[in-house]
Design an enzyme around this catalytic site. Structure first.
Site, PDB file in Angstrom:
ATOM      1  CE1 TYR A   1      32.125  42.777  38.945  1.00  0.00           C
ATOM      2  CE2 TYR A   1      29.796  43.032  38.630  1.00  0.00           C
ATOM      3  CZ  TYR A   1      30.894  42.208  38.263  1.00  0.00           C
ATOM      4  OH  TYR A   1      30.879  41.206  37.347  1.00  0.00           O
TER       5      TYR A   1
ATOM      6  CG  ASP B   1      42.168  39.209  41.919  1.00  0.00           C
ATOM      7  OD1 ASP B   1      43.363  39.342  41.411  1.00  0.00           O
ATOM      8  OD2 ASP B   1      41.752  38.031  42.155  1.00  0.00           O
TER       9      ASP B   1
ATOM     10  CG  HIS C   1      37.053  38.444  31.863  1.00  0.00           C
ATOM     11  ND1 HIS C   1      36.982  37.483  32.536  1.00  0.00           N
ATOM     12  CD2 HIS C   1      36.914  38.521  30.650  1.00  0.00           C
ATOM     13  CE1 HIS C   1      36.827  36.381  31.672  1.00  0.00           C
ATOM     14  NE2 HIS C   1      36.674  37.167  30.398  1.00  0.00           N
TER      15      HIS C   1
HETATM   16  P1  OAD Z   1      35.728  29.165  37.616  1.00  0.00           P
HETATM   17  O1  OAD Z   1      35.293  29.169  38.682  1.00  0.00           O
HETATM   18  O2  OAD Z   1      35.069  28.815  36.353  1.00  0.00           O
HETATM   19  O3  OAD Z   1      36.951  27.955  37.500  1.00  0.00           O
HETATM   20  C1  OAD Z   1      38.074  28.048  38.410  1.00  0.00           C
HETATM   21  C2  OAD Z   1      39.092  27.063  38.191  1.00  0.00           C
HETATM   22  O4  OAD Z   1      40.032  27.137  39.178  1.00  0.00           O
HETATM   23  C3  OAD Z   1      38.385  25.372  38.509  1.00  0.00           C
HETATM   24  O5  OAD Z   1      38.876  24.775  37.491  1.00  0.00           O
HETATM   25  C4  OAD Z   1      38.910  25.109  39.518  1.00  0.00           C
HETATM   26  O6  OAD Z   1      39.174  23.614  39.434  1.00  0.00           O
HETATM   27  C5  OAD Z   1      40.163  25.581  40.056  1.00  0.00           C
HETATM   28  N1  OAD Z   1      40.645  25.834  41.232  1.00  0.00           N
HETATM   29  C6  OAD Z   1      39.804  25.842  42.459  1.00  0.00           C
HETATM   30  N2  OAD Z   1      40.561  25.998  43.459  1.00  0.00           N
HETATM   31  C7  OAD Z   1      41.878  26.139  43.097  1.00  0.00           C
HETATM   32  C8  OAD Z   1      43.052  26.460  43.924  1.00  0.00           C
HETATM   33  N3  OAD Z   1      43.242  26.524  44.951  1.00  0.00           N
HETATM   34  N4  OAD Z   1      44.068  26.359  42.845  1.00  0.00           N
HETATM   35  C9  OAD Z   1      44.121  26.218  41.748  1.00  0.00           C
HETATM   36  N5  OAD Z   1      42.967  26.101  40.857  1.00  0.00           N
HETATM   37  C10 OAD Z   1      41.881  26.009  41.705  1.00  0.00           C
HETATM   38  O7  OAD Z   1      36.963  30.548  37.133  1.00  0.00           O
HETATM   39  P2  OAD Z   1      37.189  31.265  35.777  1.00  0.00           P
HETATM   40  O8  OAD Z   1      37.685  30.123  34.941  1.00  0.00           O
HETATM   41  O9  OAD Z   1      38.247  32.275  36.142  1.00  0.00           O
HETATM   42  O10 OAD Z   1      34.111  36.241  34.001  1.00  0.00           O
HETATM   43  O11 OAD Z   1      35.942  31.814  35.256  1.00  0.00           O
HETATM   44  C11 OAD Z   1      36.243  32.508  34.056  1.00  0.00           C
HETATM   45  C12 OAD Z   1      35.194  33.766  34.191  1.00  0.00           C
HETATM   46  O12 OAD Z   1      33.799  33.315  34.329  1.00  0.00           O
HETATM   47  C13 OAD Z   1      35.458  34.721  34.979  1.00  0.00           C
HETATM   48  O13 OAD Z   1      36.387  35.749  34.615  1.00  0.00           O
HETATM   49  C14 OAD Z   1      34.244  35.439  35.109  1.00  0.00           C
HETATM   50  C15 OAD Z   1      33.412  34.429  35.174  1.00  0.00           C
HETATM   51  O14 OAD Z   1      31.951  34.601  35.274  1.00  0.00           O
HETATM   52  C16 OAD Z   1      33.364  37.416  33.998  1.00  0.00           C
HETATM   53  O15 OAD Z   1      32.879  37.941  35.109  1.00  0.00           O
HETATM   54  C17 OAD Z   1      33.034  38.050  32.532  1.00  0.00           C
END
Ligand code: OAD
Length: 228
Positions: free
Chosen positions: A53, A89, A104
């Protein structure tokens, strides 16, 4: 004014230079997310979790909001906008969004290991083993880990339930309970997904999928919503 609710994830910050989780195969800069973002991981190796972190905090402090964050903030000239983000962030705030719910937690806050209500602002400074909260216990990041409840869920669900327009951007919708927020929308409202790939939605009925990266996709959607 109509309510716009935006549910964002790591993808909205990708073009600012912050890595997403699943695009990197569950590894974040070489760390196994389950190992460093879980209460189990913390109990096994506090130093490793703090290092992880500290690195993320330093990186987040050095990047700027991108056009997607800004387009979301600019919607406030026409709509009541609330952002519900899974991101730790503060790029939505830096882009000018005035109402942001962090499901989160936030990198720039630390909390007592024992008492989640004791929160300390640390900015971009690291947390080291031995750093103490006002209650005398070890400081830890004020983020929600796998294996922990999500205290802001109820608030977020209420916000989503009041949306007149709902936008999902940059989240794989694979982490619960956050992903379940999509099911709190009222029937018949316009719903948009901005994501170059396909999130894990049960049904795409009633959704418009803008299959583009955040900067381009959100700028287009902003134009569309401002002109309607
Ligand atoms: P993910 O990494 O699971 O998903 C990221 C998403 O962003 C995917 O659907 C990608 O296709 C999309 N993506 C990638 N590049 C992009 C771009 N330039 N513009 C728009 N979209 C794009 O991330 P989260 O869904 O945020 O939790 O993950 C959820 C949670 O899992 C996080 O908050 C974290 C993690 O473990 C904790 O730490 C508790």
């Amino acid at each position: 004014m109509s309510n716009v609710v935006v549910l964002s994830g790591a993808g909205v910050s990708a073009e600012s230079g912050l890595a997403t989780f699943r695009d990197s195969g569950g590894l974040w800069e070489g760390y196994d997310v389950q190992e460093v973002a879980s209460i189990r991981g913390w109990n096994l190796n506090k130093e490793k979790v703090l290092d992880f972190y500290n690195m993320r905090r330093k990186q987040a402090a050095g990047v700027r909001p991108n056009k997607a964050h800004k387009a979301i903030a600019e919607l406030e000239s026409k709509f009541d906008v609330t952002v519900v983000t899974q991101n730790v962030d503060d790029l939505h705030e830096k882009a000018g969004s005035s109402s942001v719910v962090h499901l989160h937690g936030m990198l720039k806050q630390a909390r007592s290991e024992k008492d989640e209500s004791i929160i300390v602002d640390i900015g971009s400074n690291p947390i080291n083993p031995g750093d103490k909260a006002p209650d005398g216990s070890q400081l830890r990041p004020n983020v929600v880990w796998f294996g922990e409840p999500v205290p802001m869920m109820e608030t977020a669900a209420k916000i989503v339930g009041k949306a007149d327009i709902f936008i999902v951007i940059g989240t794989s919708l694979s982490v619960y309970p956050a992903a379940s927020l999509v099911s709190y929308t009222r029937k018949g409202i316009p719903k948009f997904i901005v994501d170059p790939s396909t999130p894990e939605l049960y049904s795409f009925d009633g959704w418009t999928h803008i299959r583009k990266k955040g900067e381009e996709g959100m700028s287009e959607l902003k134009k569309q919503l401002m002109n309607q």
